[in-house]
Motif scaffolding. Sequence first.
Motif: not given
Ligand SMILES: NC(=O)c1ccc[n+]([C@@H]2O[C@H](COP(=O)([O-])OP(=O)(O)OC[C@H]3O[C@@H](n4cnc5c(N)ncnc54)[C@H](OP(=O)(O)O)[C@@H]3O)[C@@H](O)[C@H]2O)c1
Length: 188
Positions: A9-11, A99-104
Amino acid sequence: MKILIAGKNGQVGRCLVDLLEAQTELTFLALGREELDITDEIQVDKIVSEFQPNIIINAAAYTAVDKAEQECDLANTINRDGPCNLAHAANKINAVIIHISTDYVFDGVSTESYTESDVTAPQGEYGRSKLAGEQAVAQACPKHIILRTAWVFGEHGNNFVKTMLRLAKTRESLGVVADQFGGPTYAG
Ligand SMILES: NC(=O)c1ccc[n+]([C@@H]2O[C@H](COP(=O)([O-])OP(=O)(O)OC[C@H]3O[C@@H](n4cnc5c(N)ncnc54)[C@H](OP(=O)(O)O)[C@@H]3O)[C@@H](O)[C@H]2O)c1
């Protein structure tokens, strides 16, 4: 070829599902937190051993960067222990984990683009929890791919690009920090 997606359900999860639904060659099972909580080791093991995926994609994460300073334990449980559980389960059935990680995970001091071999030095709890997740995945499952992405945007969820587009429609000028550089990356 069978693919298991955690965090549907995430982005990124939603874009992955869109892509996989548009094709017929790959079988996939995409689950959200309510069906597959990656922090629940027993549940992770059960689902992985039943579905027997060739590839596990972890799109689940704790992504509240600022809030992580106060919720450090929760950030670590989700971003370190969760991927660790998935990686152990993948390793047991000889699957690959993506596994997806980050620039952080970097300190952000460099004036050039970071490469895979640059030294990590996270500056906050979110980055530290994500780095710990990378390390746990690499240790638990030799067949791993870790993608460090940044500034993820897409049609699903909230992100910087959407905010800028929305504000641009209604305002003559925008006040935005001018000392941050990033590579906006399409979730799909
Ligand atoms: N967004 C960015 O700009 C960015 C940048 C760099 C890296 N990333 C990385 O890219 C990846 C995807 O990010 P995104 O933007 O798609 O994040 P996102 O939209 O916040 O989605 C994360 C999803 O993980 C779910 N989640 C949280 N805890 C969980 C658990 N214990 N078990 C199962 N699911 C769980 C959340 O569910 P709920 O909705 O129920 O909380 C949410 O649907 C992540 O690893 C993030 O660190 C993101």
